[in-house]
Design a protein around this motif. Structure first.
Motif, PDB file in Angstrom:
ATOM      1  N   LEU A 128       3.908   4.035  -1.367  1.00  0.00           N
ATOM      2  CA  LEU A 128       2.895   4.821  -0.660  1.00  0.00           C
ATOM      3  C   LEU A 128       2.025   5.656  -1.596  1.00  0.00           C
ATOM      4  CD1 LEU A 128       1.648   5.932   1.936  1.00  0.00           C
ATOM      5  CD2 LEU A 128       3.463   7.634   1.968  1.00  0.00           C
ATOM      6  N   VAL A 129       2.671   6.407  -2.500  1.00  0.00           N
ATOM      7  CA  VAL A 129       1.902   7.369  -3.291  1.00  0.00           C
ATOM      8  C   VAL A 129       0.947   6.684  -4.274  1.00  0.00           C
ATOM      9  CG1 VAL A 129       2.055   9.278  -4.910  1.00  0.00           C
ATOM     10  CG2 VAL A 129       3.578   9.204  -2.942  1.00  0.00           C
ATOM     11  N   TYR A 132      -1.868   5.380  -2.322  1.00  0.00           N
ATOM     12  CA  TYR A 132      -2.743   6.480  -1.942  1.00  0.00           C
ATOM     13  C   TYR A 132      -3.638   6.879  -3.108  1.00  0.00           C
ATOM     14  CZ  TYR A 132      -4.119  11.162  -0.552  1.00  0.00           C
ATOM     15  OH  TYR A 132      -4.845  12.278  -0.252  1.00  0.00           O
ATOM     16  N   ARG A 142     -11.584   8.220  -0.284  1.00  0.00           N
ATOM     17  CA  ARG A 142     -10.915   8.991   0.758  1.00  0.00           C
ATOM     18  C   ARG A 142     -11.971   9.806   1.514  1.00  0.00           C
ATOM     19  NH1 ARG A 142      -7.572  13.737   1.456  1.00  0.00           N
ATOM     20  NH2 ARG A 142      -8.592  14.734  -0.270  1.00  0.00           N
ATOM     21  N   PRO A 219      -6.327   6.182   9.008  1.00  0.00           N
ATOM     22  CA  PRO A 219      -6.783   7.557   9.261  1.00  0.00           C
ATOM     23  C   PRO A 219      -5.652   8.572   9.116  1.00  0.00           C
ATOM     24  CG  PRO A 219      -7.286   6.134  11.140  1.00  0.00           C
ATOM     25  CD  PRO A 219      -6.617   5.285  10.125  1.00  0.00           C
ATOM     26  N   LEU A 220      -4.449   8.155   9.500  1.00  0.00           N
ATOM     27  CA  LEU A 220      -3.315   9.075   9.412  1.00  0.00           C
ATOM     28  C   LEU A 220      -3.085   9.503   7.975  1.00  0.00           C
ATOM     29  CD1 LEU A 220      -0.729  10.401  10.630  1.00  0.00           C
ATOM     30  CD2 LEU A 220       0.442   8.281  10.126  1.00  0.00           C
ATOM     31  N   VAL A 221      -3.143   8.560   7.048  1.00  0.00           N
ATOM     32  CA  VAL A 221      -2.813   8.885   5.668  1.00  0.00           C
ATOM     33  C   VAL A 221      -4.021   9.433   4.907  1.00  0.00           C
ATOM     34  CG1 VAL A 221      -2.030   7.932   3.479  1.00  0.00           C
ATOM     35  CG2 VAL A 221      -0.944   7.211   5.592  1.00  0.00           C
ATOM     36  N   LEU A 223      -7.429  10.383   6.011  1.00  0.00           N
ATOM     37  CA  LEU A 223      -8.547  11.180   6.490  1.00  0.00           C
ATOM     38  C   LEU A 223      -8.166  12.632   6.737  1.00  0.00           C
ATOM     39  CD1 LEU A 223     -10.349   8.845   9.021  1.00  0.00           C
ATOM     40  CD2 LEU A 223     -10.885   9.268   6.636  1.00  0.00           C
ATOM     41  N   THR A 224      -8.998  13.542   6.225  1.00  0.00           N
ATOM     42  CA  THR A 224      -8.886  14.931   6.638  1.00  0.00           C
ATOM     43  C   THR A 224     -10.165  15.330   7.363  1.00  0.00           C
ATOM     44  OG1 THR A 224      -9.716  15.636   4.504  1.00  0.00           O
ATOM     45  CG2 THR A 224      -7.348  15.593   4.771  1.00  0.00           C
TER      46      THR A 224
ATOM     47  N   TYR B  64      -4.702  23.632   4.996  1.00  0.00           N
ATOM     48  CA  TYR B  64      -4.275  22.602   5.943  1.00  0.00           C
ATOM     49  C   TYR B  64      -3.042  23.081   6.697  1.00  0.00           C
ATOM     50  CZ  TYR B  64      -7.428  19.412   3.523  1.00  0.00           C
ATOM     51  OH  TYR B  64      -8.538  18.816   2.982  1.00  0.00           O
ATOM     52  N   GLU B  94      -8.367  23.115   8.352  1.00  0.00           N
ATOM     53  CA  GLU B  94      -8.170  21.951   9.230  1.00  0.00           C
ATOM     54  C   GLU B  94      -6.745  21.930   9.756  1.00  0.00           C
ATOM     55  OE1 GLU B  94      -9.885  19.603  10.705  1.00  0.00           O
ATOM     56  OE2 GLU B  94     -11.762  19.987   9.665  1.00  0.00           O
ATOM     57  N   PHE B  96      -3.931  19.223  11.570  1.00  0.00           N
ATOM     58  CA  PHE B  96      -3.723  17.778  11.709  1.00  0.00           C
ATOM     59  C   PHE B  96      -2.635  17.442  12.712  1.00  0.00           C
ATOM     60  CE2 PHE B  96      -4.989  18.173   7.109  1.00  0.00           C
ATOM     61  CZ  PHE B  96      -6.297  17.809   7.335  1.00  0.00           C
ATOM     62  N   THR B 101       2.133  13.620  12.808  1.00  0.00           N
ATOM     63  CA  THR B 101       0.846  13.283  12.225  1.00  0.00           C
ATOM     64  C   THR B 101       0.544  14.171  11.024  1.00  0.00           C
ATOM     65  OG1 THR B 101      -0.159  14.649  13.930  1.00  0.00           O
ATOM     66  CG2 THR B 101      -0.278  12.288  14.234  1.00  0.00           C
ATOM     67  N   PRO B 104       2.935  12.813   7.401  1.00  0.00           N
ATOM     68  CA  PRO B 104       2.493  11.648   6.628  1.00  0.00           C
ATOM     69  C   PRO B 104       1.137  11.843   5.971  1.00  0.00           C
ATOM     70  CG  PRO B 104       2.959  11.031   8.909  1.00  0.00           C
ATOM     71  CD  PRO B 104       3.063  12.505   8.841  1.00  0.00           C
ATOM     72  N   LYS B 105       0.352  12.777   6.449  1.00  0.00           N
ATOM     73  CA  LYS B 105      -0.949  13.039   5.834  1.00  0.00           C
ATOM     74  C   LYS B 105      -0.796  13.960   4.628  1.00  0.00           C
ATOM     75  CE  LYS B 105      -4.369  13.562   8.905  1.00  0.00           C
ATOM     76  NZ  LYS B 105      -5.242  12.400   8.956  1.00  0.00           N
ATOM     77  N   PRO B 108       1.581  12.509   0.954  1.00  0.00           N
ATOM     78  CA  PRO B 108       0.917  11.775  -0.134  1.00  0.00           C
ATOM     79  C   PRO B 108      -0.081  12.643  -0.898  1.00  0.00           C
ATOM     80  CG  PRO B 108       0.803  10.532   1.913  1.00  0.00           C
ATOM     81  CD  PRO B 108       1.336  11.867   2.263  1.00  0.00           C
ATOM     82  N   MET B 109      -0.759  13.542  -0.177  1.00  0.00           N
ATOM     83  CA  MET B 109      -1.718  14.415  -0.855  1.00  0.00           C
ATOM     84  C   MET B 109      -1.002  15.306  -1.869  1.00  0.00           C
ATOM     85  SD  MET B 109      -4.612  15.821   1.653  1.00  0.00           S
ATOM     86  CE  MET B 109      -4.354  15.519   3.345  1.00  0.00           C
ATOM     87  N   ALA B 111       1.910  14.689  -3.289  1.00  0.00           N
ATOM     88  CA  ALA B 111       2.447  13.864  -4.362  1.00  0.00           C
ATOM     89  C   ALA B 111       1.351  13.445  -5.329  1.00  0.00           C
ATOM     90  CB  ALA B 111       3.132  12.635  -3.775  1.00  0.00           C
TER      91      ALA B 111
END
Lengths: 301, 510
Positions: A128-129, A132, A142, A219-221, A223-224, B64, B94, B96, B101, B104-105, B108-109, B111
């Motif tokens: 995943l990372v 990403y 992103r 979008p889950l991973v 999008l902010t 966040y 923001e 989320f 939800t 998982p957002k 990764p950010m 990491a």
């Protein structure tokens, strides 16, 4: 003539049995969707008191009013979904077909290497990372619309299907004859091969269109930016919020305030109905090719 | 012959590739986290010194948080305007959604070392302990020493409860610091039956009223039990991990022996009691398949419900469900990790302005105006005052608060209609009454027994709903569950917990 049709004739009992079987199977698929539709038109208070019902006592269009008034977000998400589905499908079908075509040609020198490259990604992923980081820090897409399209452009599984399809439906001799007639590689591909691939392209197109439409993971991973959320992600978010807040797993103060604002049962169903809307037409559009695609490969082989 | 050779070569090549890949993974993943961690941490020290006397230059602070995803541009603008002459930041705020939800957002950010300044973290979303141990959060002890305001608000003990190896990596929201369980009883029935709430000390005390409900109020079920939100909570096991993982202590600090709470004599006695209740129709026949307590409560078809307690719980639930409730405290008030780690703010290692971020967090603890702006929105747009310090939400303003318990000082929030005037006072008393549990601050690391823990969760998920609601005969089912726990490796999980806990007890000299 008479005899020939007898060969394919089935007995009356199995005819009835098979018909019944498919009636039941179709009902299993259709009834839940029908229920969702009915609930979306049911009065919210009645759902709480009496539960779900196919024949509600009071109809209400409140839920759809809610969907339209929470409006901007949902309409915007709708636009994002349609854009990614259309552009994504066109791009991804192009990439897949253009990748699969050389692999199907026996005289392509690096066939094995490129087959391996595609096949390898089916078994091993980077995790995943790293995945990403490639999109966020290398490609820097992103929070752009492209992040909803690029990661699914290339699909090794579809390349394999497409390659086999081209192999079985486009005879090598056809390509040779085109060459003898003086066609360049590109002309051979676009004028001779491509028209023969319609069923295959439709199949891949439908699958990838569904993939793009139904996706909520990207979008889950990535999008902010709320403006880029698609309809499926909005739905996923709403449902997971409701599940979290009502499951009692969060014993926090003031959650009550949040709970009071949650959309009701019927509103959720209305969003579900709205979100399956356009994709149902995609089936109709692709269907005639789809059936052809399924049968064509089997016989000509 | 030739084909055989190519086959062998192919296999060799693929094995080699695999080996390369695996070692590649092992090596690249770990250092990339710490690599990006160390240089950035030292980078961040520079703006610290330069920001002494000169007017601060404007910086962007990204925040966040968990909460309903909605448009908060007007809040950002108001905050920027409010802080223009002091902190001078451009806030990017923001939310989320919640657990499923948000995590998982964010993970990764974190990491990937994205430049985020403030994130919400807790034991249930963007796991605090895991992310802190991985080095994704900045150590905050130097800032805490430089800016002591937060400590003076929360108290040192509460702040210390969130430490990892003596270091703070996140700042806990100042809210309830303890928990207990009790009943919510339907108010109209309480009045009709003339129940003296002080006389209710246990579940058994309610039995006569349950009979009365059955006899006189057809259509009303005496006791609502939905999943874990059932009388099970009255046992209030001091759990070491999630609620569905075996391994717990008694909640009165009587010993340090870890046991499987699902097979403890008290629990089995309760399964039998629930079976009895189920047969007597105290519990709804479909209880095992119900999953939404809030919706069930809103129907008004239930008399009693076991709920997490705190001062003002009944008022809150009445507002939520549209049904009037009365609250009764049953279990003793205890202080556990659940509260300390429940809601925190951390500064990720990728932050370019950690000091400014910290100052902003500090304001959430000290500046009531800012705290309420972040929580309730803009005055006369999202809420209006209906009394001194008391507000009313303006419906459909386009922004709805997701709760002031998420950050800062919860006691600085304006009161809502129906809340007690002395709410903050009541809460402080409640917090003071809490008994600190013996394992406060200890966190079980499940890595060695991850498979067993997952298997045990499956076992619990298979059996608990039926047992907690009395839907099945407990004797054979408990035997079955016991066997299932054995195969799942519950003993290993508990042994591992015991080992880690004993070591922790020694190092923490308790």
């Amino acid at each position: 003539m008479y005899k020939k049709s007898m060969i394919n004739q089935i007995s009356v009992t199995s005819d009835i049995f098979l018909n019944l079987l498919y009636v039941i199977l179709s009902a299993i698929c259709i009834v839940p969707i029908l229920l969702v539709l009915v609930i979306s038109f049911t009065d919210e208070h009645e759902i709480i008191m009496n539960g779900y019902s196919f024949l509600p006592e009071r109809f209400s269009t409140e839920a759809y009013k809610f969907v339209l008034s929470a409006g901007e977000g949902i309409l915007n998400a709708y636009g994002v979904s349609i854009f990614t589905a259309v552009v994504g499908t066109v791009l991804s079908v192009s990439v897949i077909t253009l990748y699969a075509y050389p692999l199907s040609r026996s005289n392509f020198k690096y066939k094995k290497l490129f087959s391996f490259l595609a096949f390898f990604t089916m078994i091993f992923g980077g995790g995943l990372v790293p995945w990403y980081m490639v999109y966020s820090q290398l490609f820097r897409i992103r929070n752009t619309i492209w992040i909803l399209i690029f990661p699914y452009l290339m699909n090794a599984w579809f390349v394999m299907i497409m390659r086999t399809f081209i192999k079985t439906s486009v005879p090598e001799s056809l390509i040779e004859s085109a060459k003898i007639d003086g066609a360049s590689e590109f002309r051979t591909f676009f004028s001779i091969v491509l028209p023969l691939l319609k069923p295959g392209i439709a199949t891949i197109g439908l699958l990838s269109c569904l993939g793009y439409w139904n996706d909520w993971y990207l979008p889950l991973v990535f999008l902010t930016e709320r403006k880029l959320y698609n309809i499926q992600y909005l739905m996923y978010q709403t449902l997971s919020n409701i599940q979290f807040l009502t499951s009692g797993s969060a014993n926090f103060s003031e959650l009550g305030m949040v709970l009071a604002d949650l959309p009701g049962e019927s509103a959720r169903m209305a969003v579900a109905v709205v979100s399956i809307g356009p994709i149902i037409f995609a089936y109709g559009f692709f269907q005639k090719y789809f059936i052809k695609g399924l049968t064509i490969g089997a016989i000509k082989g | 012959m030739k084909t055989k050779m190519t086959m062998v070569a192919r296999i060799l090549v693929s094995v080699l590739c695999l080996a390369l890949l695996l070692t590649g993974c092992g090596k690249t993943v770990t250092p990339s986290a710490s690599d990006s961690a160390t240089p950035k941490a030292s980078d961040s020290a520079t703006p610290q010194e330069s920001s002494e006397n000169k007017p601060l230059e404007n910086v962007k602070i990204t925040f966040y948080c968990v909460g309903d995803s909605q448009d908060m541009t007007h809040i950002e603008e108001a905050v920027n305007e409010y802080l223009k002459d002091t902190l001078n930041i451009t806030l990017e705020y923001e939310c989320f959604g919640w657990g499923d939800t948000y995590t998982p957002k964010i993970n990764p950010m974190l990491a990937a070392g994205e430049p985020i300044d403030i994130v919400f973290t807790s034991n249930w979303a963007a796991n605090y302990r895991v992310n802190a141990v991985n080095g994704y959060f900045r150590e905050l002890n130097d800032f805490l020493a430089k800016y002591p305001a937060i400590e003076s608000v929360t108290g040192k003990d509460f702040l210390n409860a969130t430490q990892i190896n003596g270091k703070n990596y996140a700042l806990p929201c100042n809210k309830e610091q303890a928990h207990n369980w009790g009943f919510l009883l339907k108010k109209d029935l309480v009045q009709e039956f003339g129940i003296d709430l002080k006389s209710i000390k246990s579940l058994e005390d309610l039995e006569p009223y349950f009979d009365k409900v059955l006899a006189e109020k057809p259509g009303i079920t005496p006791l609502l039990a939905v999943q874990m939100d059932s009388p099970w909570h009255l046992l209030d096991w001091n759990t070491f991990s999630d609620d569905d993982v075996p391994g717990a202590l008694y909640n009165d600090n009587r010993d340090t022996k870890v046991i499987n709470q699902f097979l403890a004599p008290e629990s089995i006695a309760q399964y039998k009691q629930m079976r009895d209740y189920f047969k007597k129709k105290y519990i709804h026949p479909d209880a095992a398949t119900q999953d939404n307590f809030s919706a069930e409560m809103s129907t008004g078809k239930y008399f009693a419900f076991v709920a997490p307690m705190k001062p003002g719980k009944a008022v809150e639930m009445s507002a939520q469900t549209g049904i009037e409730w009365e609250e009764v405290f049953i279990t003793p008030i205890v202080m556990s990790n659940r509260e300390a780690d429940g809601a925190m703010l951390a500064i990720p290692i990728g932050s370019k302005n950690p000091e400014r971020a910290f100052q902003f967090i500090e304001l959430l603890y000290t500046d009531a105006k800012l705290k309420n702006l972040m929580n309730y929105g803009v005055e006369n747009r999202d809420y209006k005052f209906i009394g001194e310090n008391r507000i009313e939400i303006i419906p459909n303003s386009g922004y709805a608060s997701s709760g002031g318990w998420r950050f800062g000082d919860n006691f600085k929030d304006y009161l809502m209609a129906g809340e007690a005037e002395n709410k903050a006072e009541l809460w402080r008393e409640y917090n003071k009454a809490g008994l600190p549990l013996i394992n406060l601050g200890f966190v079980f690391d499940a890595t060695n027994v991850a498979n067993e823990v997952a298997a045990c969760k499956d076992v619990v998920q298979t059996y608990y709903k039926q047992l907690f609601t009395g839907s099945v005969d407990p004797d054979p089912v408990v035997k079955e569950m016991e066997a299932a726990f054995k195969t799942a490796g519950a003993d290993l999980v508990i042994a591992e917990m015991q080992k880690q806990f004993d070591e922790w007890l020694i190092t923490n000299k308790k």
